[in-house]
Structures are given as structure tokens and as C-alpha cells.
Design an enzyme around this catalytic site. Structure first.
Site, PDB file in Angstrom:
ATOM      1  N   HIS A   1       0.860  -1.203  -0.013  1.00  0.00           N
ATOM      2  CA  HIS A   1       0.073  -0.175  -0.018  1.00  0.00           C
ATOM      3  C   HIS A   1       0.839   1.412   0.012  1.00  0.00           C
ATOM      4  CE1 HIS A   1      -3.133   2.915   1.352  1.00  0.00           C
ATOM      5  NE2 HIS A   1      -3.911   2.117   0.906  1.00  0.00           N
TER       6      HIS A   1
ATOM      7  N   ASP B   1      -7.795  -4.272  -0.928  1.00  0.00           N
ATOM      8  CA  ASP B   1      -8.539  -4.377  -2.352  1.00  0.00           C
ATOM      9  C   ASP B   1      -8.479  -5.807  -2.722  1.00  0.00           C
ATOM     10  OD1 ASP B   1      -8.912  -1.498  -2.835  1.00  0.00           O
ATOM     11  OD2 ASP B   1      -6.758  -1.389  -2.820  1.00  0.00           O
TER      12      ASP B   1
END
Length: 431
Positions: A308, A366
Site C-alpha cells: 500500500h 483491495d
């Protein structure tokens, strides 16, 4: 208000400036450079604004090194486990967890604003049937200012409140309508006897010929997706909303701008990109090949859904989302789905690989959210619209905070100009 008792000294050329240092309640100190150009005749260069604070906020805090996400001080894992989306919405909008009476009133106000103006039905028919749902949402949300004139005056606190409730309440309806329109099915009206997540699922999957009974496990999973995506500090779409808001634009235009920014594959489209990657891998036996490609510096391939931009450790939302993914897959009995088999095995192999462990490339939110949404029956084109529904409360909270800030200024970033210096115009016959 941040503490400003310390200063930093900046020396360049023959100048020395004392710049205020601001100390937040949590996080690193900040050097205030707002007067740098006025006092020193220079400004800073920070592509992507990765080292620049553009606002003061009390809403959300992220510690990427610790893997920590706080909403008004409350850890996201506690909120996801013990709370639900509309309670988190209240917290983000008003700063504190609600009492039972406050929550009942808030939920009632949201529920009774879920219907959209009937004339908006005609607005949808102007789009092609194969239009992406995000394109539809950008247009429809932006057009809300043409239907709700009584909540566009940003100087009126009551109109700001009405606009906030309307956006939060109507966004699931608009997203569901965008989905129904693209698949050629009739719109389903919201129902006041259902909770926020269940209402959205029903509007997406019910048809007039038969009703749709919402499974509580699926409803809970959808509520968690909404909760885990509710706000995420000053990300690209939130910054877009704030920048648009700084001009005095109406709230519907500002949120439409946020939706447009979210559409980018590097932002809201990440879960869709992750699922498309899993389909590209295709089968479990090809996973080692793609892991090797991800490690190869000369190969542009990237494992989507791992790591991330902000979190340098683990994504605190991913653990909760993984639990929901396991519950949904078990409920639906689709463990044999090839894409989902690839996802599970890829997760296992990556978490055991020294390369990923060393670089702290853990599965993020995600990776799991796309798996859940596909298992529920959503096409990948709906992943980002669902993200937009979730993030609306974050955008609105940030918008409200910004409008009420006495230090509000219109956004005007600087640039490092590298074009031609001044030169004279040359007549066309002499060029």
C-alpha cells in the site's frame, strides 16, 4: 488546534528564516511554510504532495509504519467488529459516537432520504446502455444540484446539513440505478424497513417478478466493505473534493469531482485491477511464474492487491476483510471457483515468500474486497461505484470540516516552471 511553540530554521543564500513548527495530537511535527514565499521569495517543490500538509483535520489519522487507521481516535478494527456503517458515518460527520437516541434519529433521517427525485429517472436514459456505471455516477451526482436547489448554499449551516444527509442517503440508490440501467433491468425503489447495506443489495439484485431476500451474512459483509472504505485521510479523491470545495462550489459538484478522481485505476479501481490480475493468472499452477515476474525488476508486471502507498507494514483493514471473505465464500459454497482458488493460493504463497515478507508486501483491503464483491454477483465495473458509495461519508465529512474552517483559502498550488523564458511573437511569414 495544533501546538505551535517550536520553530525550524531555514537558511539559503544570504537569508535565514524562522518557520513555525506545528505539533499534532498524533503523528510527526509539521513545518509551517505558508509564509515562505512572502518572507523568503521561494517556495517548495513536492510532486504528489507526499511531504506537504494542506489542511488541519480532526477526522482520520493513519500511521503507515504501525499499520494503524483511526477515525476520530477509534481504531478501524474495533469499529468494523463492534459498530456498523451508519454509526461510523455519524462518528465521522459529528465527531463522537452517538447515543442510542442520536443514532436512531440519524438512521431515520438517512433512511427517509434514500429516494431520488423522480425526474432523475429520465436523466439516466440519456446515457448509452453500455456506459460505465462510474461515468453515470459522475454525471448524475453532479446533476443533483439541478434537482435539490434548497441545499446548495454552502454559507447556510442547515443547507450543508441537508446536503450531507442527501448525499449519504441517495448515493446507494444512484449506484444501484446505474447498475440496473447498464444491465437493462428496471430500477428498484429503496425500502425504509431495510438497513443501509441490505437496501443497497436489494436495489441491485431484486427484480419486479420476485423479491430478493437479503442474507444477513452478505449484508454484514457489505456493511463492512462500506465501513472499511468510509474515509482514508487526505487521499487523491478526498484532496480533490477539498480543492473543488475551496472555490465555493456546491456540495454535489464537489462530490462528483471526488467520484471522477476515484475512478482512476491507481485509486478506487485497485480492487478491479486485482481481480483482473487473478483472472490473468488463471490457474493455481501458474502462480510461481507470476510471483517470479513480480520479483523481476525488469518486468513491469506487479502483483495487484499487495502492499500500500501509505501502509508500510500491514493494512489494518485487510484482516477484517479477509474474515468477511471467508464467511461469504463459505456461505455461497463457491470455494471451487477458479479465480477464488487462485486468490487463496496466491495469498498463501506470497505470505510464505521471503521477498514479500522482507518488503512487507502483505495483502491489502483491495485484494479481499474484490473477491467478496465478485462472489456476491457484482461485475467488476461495479467495484469502484461501491467504493464511491462507501467513501461518500468521508468526502462529506472532509467537505463540512473545510467549509467551517476560518482559515479556508482557495487552493492554488505552485509550479516549477521549466518552459521558455519570455520571447517575442514572430509573424507567420517569418517562421
Amino acid at each position: 488546534m495544533a501546538d505551535s511553540t517550536k520553530t525550524a530554521t531555514l537558511s539559503f543564500g544570504d537569508k535565514t528564516l524562522e518557520l513555525p513548527m506545528l505539533s499534532p495530537t498524533v503523528g510527526p511535527d509539521v513545518i509551517d511554510i505558508s509564509k515562505l514565499y512572502a518572507k523568503g521569495g521561494v517556495f517548495t517543490h513536492d510532486p504528489g504532495f507526499t511531504s506537504t500538509s494542506s489542511c488541519e483535520s480532526t477526522i482520520t489519522f493513519i500511521d503507515g509504519d504501525k499499520g494503524e487507521l483511526l477515525h476520530r481516535g477509534y481504531p478501524i478494527d474495533q469499529l468494523a467488529e463492534k459498530s456498523h456503517y451508519l454509526e461510523v458515518c455519524y462518528l465521522l460527520l459529528y465527531g463522537e459516537l452517538p447515543t442510542a437516541a442520536q443514532l436512531e434519529d440519524f438512521e431515520s433521517r438517512v433512511t427517509r432520504h434514500t429516494m431520488v427525485h423522480e425526474q432523475m429517472m429520465n436523466f439516466f436514459r440519456g446515457f448509452r446502455r453500455d456506459a460505465h456505471p462510474m461515468a453515470v455516477m459522475v454525471g448524475v451526482v453532479g446533476a443533483m444540484s439541478a434537482f435539490y436547489h434548497d441545499s446548495t448554499d454552502i454559507t447556510d449551516p442547515w443547507q450543508r446539513e441537508v446536503a450531507s444527509i442527501r448525499l449519504l442517503a441517495k448515493m446507494p440508490t444512484i449506484a444501484a440505478m446505474a447498475y440496473k440501467y447498464t444491465i437493462g433491468q428496471p430500477f428498484e425503489y429503496p425500502r425504509n424497513d431495510l438497513d443501509y447495506a441490505s437496501n443497497f443489495l436489494r436495489m441491485c439484485f431484486a427484480v419486479p417478478a420476485e423479491d430478493y431476500e437479503v442474507d444477513p451474512i452478505l449484508s454484514r459483509a457489505m456493511d463492512r466493505i462500506f465501513t472499511l472504505h468510509a474515509d482514508h485521510e487526505q487521499n487523491a479523491s478526498t484532496s480533490t473534493v477539498r480543492l473543488a470545495s475551496s472555490s465555493g462550489a456546491n456540495p454535489f459538484a464537489c462530490i462528483a469531482a471526488g467520484i471522477a478522481c476515484l475512478w482512476g485505476p491507481a485509486h478506487g479501481g485497485a480492487n478491479q485491477a486485482c481481480l483482473e490480475m487473478l483472472r490473468e493468472i488463471g490457474s493455481v499452477d501458474r502462480i510461481p511464474e507470476f510471483i517470479a515476474r513480480a520479483k523481476d525488476k525488469n518486468d513491469p508486471f506487479r502483483l495487484m492487491g499487495f502492499g500500500h502507498r501509505v501502509y508500510k507494514n500491514f493494512d489494518p483493514r485487510a484482516k477484517v476483510m479477509k474474515q468477511s471473505a471467508d464467511e461469504v465464500l463459505d456461505l455461497l459454497g463457491i470455494e471451487n471457483n477458479p479465480t477464488l482458488q487462485v486468490a487463496k493460493e496466491l495469498e498463501k504463497q506470497a505470505l510464505e515468500d521471503p521477498y514479500f515478507i522482507e518488503k512487507k508486501l502483505f495483502p491489502n483491503v483491495d485484494f479481499y474486497s474484490g473477491i467478496i464483491l465478485e462472489a456476491m454477483g457484482f461485475p467488476t465495473s461495479m467495484f469502484t461505484p461501491i467504493f464511491a458509495v462507501s467513501r461518500t461519508v468521508g468526502w462529506v465529512s472532509q467537505w463540512k470540516e473545510m467549509i467551517a474552517d476560518p482559515a479556508l483559502k482557495i487552493g492554488r498550488p505552485r509550479q516549477l516552471y521549466t518552459g521558455h523564458a519570455k520571447r517575442d511573437y514572430v509573424d507567420v511569414e517569418n517562421r
